[in-house]
Design an enzyme around this catalytic site. Structure first.
Site, PDB file in Angstrom:
ATOM      1  CE1 TYR A   1      11.396  16.249  -8.213  1.00  0.00           C
ATOM      2  CE2 TYR A   1       9.915  14.694  -8.319  1.00  0.00           C
ATOM      3  CZ  TYR A   1       9.813  16.038  -8.038  1.00  0.00           C
ATOM      4  OH  TYR A   1       8.794  16.836  -7.599  1.00  0.00           O
TER       5      TYR A   1
ATOM      6  CD  GLU B   1      10.222  19.492  -5.493  1.00  0.00           C
ATOM      7  OE1 GLU B   1       9.829  19.181  -6.732  1.00  0.00           O
ATOM      8  OE2 GLU B   1      10.421  20.324  -4.985  1.00  0.00           O
TER       9      GLU B   1
END
Length: 422
Positions: free
Chosen positions: A144, A232
């Site tokens: 992530y 993101e």
């Protein structure tokens, strides 16, 4: 939901984001395929893919872009997360599917033109106008990565986690020690040490460390050059050929930068936004759609917030935040009424004006003209005070309209709640 979490990640505590609520976005949000194209232009590794809007385009893409692929990924394109676990209103399950190449047409056909409901869209869902066909990557690890703006450090903050491809909210709650945060000095920019710390947080298993550091630096450069408020990537993946790839990305951009990011802001998709907010933006009104039954038209953000609070105090629920500002024209007032009356949930309208720069007679004339153009089927409560208040009250009285007048804000809110219940 993930966007909501990023602010919490940047602070001292981590928690699961709350339940969905409708809110106006003070930033540009673009589709996944658009973000992938933008990242590719900045030298960031992304999967090969193409966006399509019809079955014919799906056929052409499979033939021309993926001629030797046995499998492809079909991703519905909406401006909301949770697509993979979403449900279409036609009954089809899931907005992201890995399928055989010869099945892509069938799956895309069940998505295109349909409404996808996810935990972020609310029950009304969002329409899928395009699907994104991507190559299926051979992934060996998923991580992530995100860059957001952090109030505490007064600059960009890079967030990294060695586990990705899943709910970052759940991971942050159960294993907060896995979340690595690297604040970047906005004046110095990202250093080799900063980028190395991020890569250490990602803990790649096979990707080249030096190449990974360069990818992180390019992502930061993109974030700054394009005036992003959020970048993101979930997952940031490692492939079997030892590449670090942005397998799925979400990007937001600062609305204040629209004047210098014209190409990016041309990507805005109004079909994915609340139509009331689109209309309000075109009329230069500050509007946020909510889910209540009392429509509000107020001048000044502070007074608008107070009006919403006192409606709640009296047992009602505001249907919106609407600040007409201090320089609203009569036409803007008319447009404001059109937006309020277009909401089927609205059972009453409360107009609360304290005339300073905004004159009460202008508001009154706008209300009268709006009533001529829009069939008012709900009661309207009006409280006027301040500049030209007597002229405003006279205009309303001589109009012959059936209005409920109020002496003060408390009286107005009480009457609006009562009117909405009748």
């Amino acid at each position: 939901m993930v966007r909501g979490l990023l602010g919490k990640l940047a602070g001292r505590s981590l928690s699961v984001a709350g339940k969905w609520q409708q809110q106006q976005l003070r930033r540009l949000n673009i589709h996944e395929y658009q973000g992938a194209e933008l990242m590719s232009k900045h030298g960031i590794n992304v999967p090969k893919g193409v966006a399509v809007g019809s079955i014919d385009e799906v056929k052409k893409a499979i033939r021309d872009v993926f001629p030797n692929q046995s499998e492809v990924v079909v991703k519905s394109q909406i401006l909301a997360g949770g697509r993979g676990l979403g449900t279409f209103k036609n009954g089809f399950q899931g907005g992201v599917h890995i399928v055989k190449a010869d099945q892509a047409e069938d799956v895309a056909g069940k998505m295109l033109g349909q409404i996808l409901v996810t935990k972020q869209t609310g029950p009304q869902g969002k329409i899928v106008s395009k699907v994104y066909l991507c190559e299926k990557l051979s992934l060996v690890n998923e991580m992530y990565f995100a860059i957001t703006l952090d109030r505490k450090s007064a600059g960009p903050l890079i967030i990294a986690c060695k586990k990705g491809g899943t709910s970052i909210e759940d991971l942050a709650e159960k294993h907060p020690e896995l979340i690595i945060k690297v604040p970047i000095d906005v004046f110095t920019g990202i250093t080799d040490e900063d980028a190395a710390n991020v890569v250490d947080g990602l803990s790649p298993k096979v990707a080249d460390r030096s190449a990974s550091i360069e990818q992180v630096k390019k992502l930061y450069e993109l974030f700054c050059k394009c005036d992003c408020t959020l970048l993101e990537i979930n997952p940031m993946a490692e492939t079997s050929d030892k590449q670090l790839v942005a397998a799925d990305a979400k990007m937001n951009f600062d609305d204040n930068a629209a004047f210098r990011q014209k190409e990016i802001f041309a990507l805005r998709d109004p079909t994915q936004e609340d139509p009331r907010e689109v209309a309000a933006a075109e009329a230069d009104l500050n509007y946020i759609g909510l889910d209540g039954e009392i429509g509000c038209m107020v001048n000044g953000a502070g007074l608008a917030m107070a009006t919403m609070d006192i409606i709640k105090l009296h047992g009602g629920t505001p249907a919106n935040f609407l600040d007409v500002g201090g320089n609203a024209s009569e036409n803007q007032v008319v447009e404001a009424f059109k937006i309020l009356t277009s909401d089927e949930k609205v059972k009453a309208i409360l107009v609360n004006i304290f005339g300073g720069i905004m004159k009460c007679d202008v508001i009154a004339s706008g209300i009268v003209n709006a009533a001529k153009q829009v069939q008012l089927k709900v009661p309207v409560v009006v409280r006027l005070e301040g500049t030209n208040v007597d002229q405003g009250k006279r205009i309303l009285k001589e109009s012959g309209m059936t209005l409920i007048t109020a002496e003060d804000l408390d009286d107005a809110a009480e009457k609006a709640v009562k009117a909405s219940a009748s």
